[in-house]
Scaffold this active site. Structure first.
Site, PDB file in Angstrom:
ATOM      1  N   PRO A   2      39.617  43.705  35.657  1.00 12.86           N
ATOM      2  CA  PRO A   2      39.008  44.503  34.930  1.00 12.86           C
ATOM      3  C   PRO A   2      37.629  43.525  34.675  1.00 12.86           C
ATOM      4  O   PRO A   2      37.563  42.794  34.161  1.00 12.86           O
ATOM      5  CB  PRO A   2      40.393  44.387  33.363  1.00 12.86           C
ATOM      6  CG  PRO A   2      41.268  43.832  33.994  1.00 12.86           C
ATOM      7  CD  PRO A   2      40.804  42.876  35.324  1.00 12.86           C
ATOM      8  N   GLU A   3      36.529  45.096  34.809  1.00 15.90           N
ATOM      9  CA  GLU A   3      34.704  44.828  34.001  1.00 15.90           C
ATOM     10  C   GLU A   3      35.018  44.802  32.966  1.00 15.90           C
ATOM     11  O   GLU A   3      35.985  45.068  32.322  1.00 15.90           O
ATOM     12  CB  GLU A   3      34.550  45.286  35.616  1.00 15.90           C
ATOM     13  CG  GLU A   3      34.821  44.953  37.089  1.00 15.90           C
ATOM     14  CD  GLU A   3      34.117  43.413  37.025  1.00 15.90           C
ATOM     15  OE1 GLU A   3      33.789  42.883  36.207  1.00 15.90           O
ATOM     16  OE2 GLU A   3      34.845  42.961  38.319  1.00 15.90           O
ATOM     17  N   LYS A  58      32.760  39.212  30.206  1.00 10.21           N
ATOM     18  CA  LYS A  58      34.165  39.999  29.997  1.00 10.21           C
ATOM     19  C   LYS A  58      35.332  39.262  29.741  1.00 10.21           C
ATOM     20  O   LYS A  58      36.879  39.432  29.478  1.00 10.21           O
ATOM     21  CB  LYS A  58      34.533  39.802  32.303  1.00 10.21           C
ATOM     22  CG  LYS A  58      33.895  40.914  32.561  1.00 10.21           C
ATOM     23  CD  LYS A  58      34.445  40.984  34.113  1.00 10.21           C
ATOM     24  CE  LYS A  58      34.218  39.751  35.009  1.00 10.21           C
ATOM     25  NZ  LYS A  58      34.609  39.363  36.512  1.00 10.21           N
ATOM     26  N   ARG A 261      33.578  41.089  49.686  1.00 12.07           N
ATOM     27  CA  ARG A 261      33.140  42.119  48.683  1.00 12.07           C
ATOM     28  C   ARG A 261      33.264  44.451  49.670  1.00 12.07           C
ATOM     29  O   ARG A 261      32.016  43.574  50.367  1.00 12.07           O
ATOM     30  CB  ARG A 261      33.038  42.495  47.366  1.00 12.07           C
ATOM     31  CG  ARG A 261      33.750  41.462  46.686  1.00 12.07           C
ATOM     32  CD  ARG A 261      33.363  40.760  45.343  1.00 12.07           C
ATOM     33  NE  ARG A 261      33.412  40.058  44.405  1.00 12.07           N
ATOM     34  CZ  ARG A 261      33.780  40.324  43.033  1.00 12.07           C
ATOM     35  NH1 ARG A 261      33.879  41.149  42.815  1.00 12.07           N
ATOM     36  NH2 ARG A 261      34.219  39.156  42.938  1.00 12.07           N
TER      37      ARG A 261
END
Length: 271
Positions: A2-3, A58, A261
């Site tokens: 979750p960002e 976050k 990434r």
């Protein structure tokens, strides 16, 4: 993971159920998260009324009259508002039961999340003290980003994903913002002009704003407070579209790896 848009979606979703409610009980089924859940969490919360739900990067921060409750969703966590008799799922680790007859339930399969207690100013806490500005706030502007890039050889995508530079620009949103700004993700940050930095600030704000409006991005695990999914994945322009035609020029979207990434970009539109 979750960002920022997913965490902000969660904040907005739970706030109306939490603010002004008294905690009637706390159930900790699994205290072994990224850091141990405080052993006196129930004692600190039971009988107290919860205040605003804030977000820093976050992290979620729930105000209590005696301190702050800090929550982090980790790699795959979520917060749902449920009734106390809602069937338990595997990895439902913590319930905050409220006088409304609802519970705030933390689900965290990988146990990389956190539930911690903060006494004193939040900005001084070790997890928060070194964070950069919020991307949707006034401190993140073209001048700030331009100054932060000077003499930096690191790729611009990795630069804007550095939480010491700016918080909340995760992998998906970095690829999307760079595409809209027409900036190739592998360019050295220090080579960007002031005009390009100004454009990138605007596209970061645009992408994050769009994602929040769509309830975040659900690729695997993320669900909102009511168990529903986010919808921004239906609006992704380059992320996850390897080999598909660019929506602007029809050139095939490319995928590379940066910092372990995946990065997606259009070799024609981004320079």
């Amino acid at each position: 993971m979750p960002e920022l848009p997913e965490v902000e979606t969660t904040r907005r979703g739970i706030e109306r159920h939490v603010t002004g409610r008294r905690v009637t009980s706390v159930i900790v089924r699994e205290p072994r998260l990224r850091w141990p859940v405080p052993g006196d969490l129930a004692e600190r919360l039971t009988g107290h009324t919860l205040g605003r739900v804030l977000r820093r990067a976050k992290y979620l921060l729930i105000e209590v009259d005696t301190g702050l409750l800090l929550l982090h969703l980790g790699m795959s966590g979520s917060l749902r508002v449920v009734t106390p008799d809602a069937p338990l799922r595997k990895h439902d680790h913590i319930d905050l039961c409220l006088d409304s007859g609802r519970c705030l339930r933390l689900h965290d399969p990988r146990r990389f999340g956190a539930v911690l207690w903060i006494e004193g100013p939040a900005h001084a806490h070790p997890l928060l003290a070194e964070l950069g500005p919020e991307p949707l706030g006034k401190d993140f502007d073209a001048d700030y980003l331009f100054r932060s890039t000077r003499k930096r050889r690191v790729a611009i995508k990795q630069h804007i994903m550095n939480s010491h530079v700016v918080v909340g620009v995760g992998n998906i949103y970095a690829s999307e913002a760079l595409f809209l700004a027409g900036i190739r993700p592998g360019r050295a940050a220090g080579r960007l002009t002031r005009a390009e930095c100004a454009r990138l600030v605007e596209t970061i704000r645009q992408v994050l704003g769009e994602a929040i409006a769509q309830g975040g991005t659900t690729l695997r695990d993320f669900v909102r407070e009511d168990g529903s999914h986010g919808y921004f994945q239906q609006h992704l322009r380059v992320y996850g579209r390897t080999g598909l035609a660019c929506m602007a020029c029809e050139t095939p979207v490319k995928q590379i790896v940066q910092g372990n990434r995946s990065t997606y970009y259009c070799p024609a539109c981004q320079r």
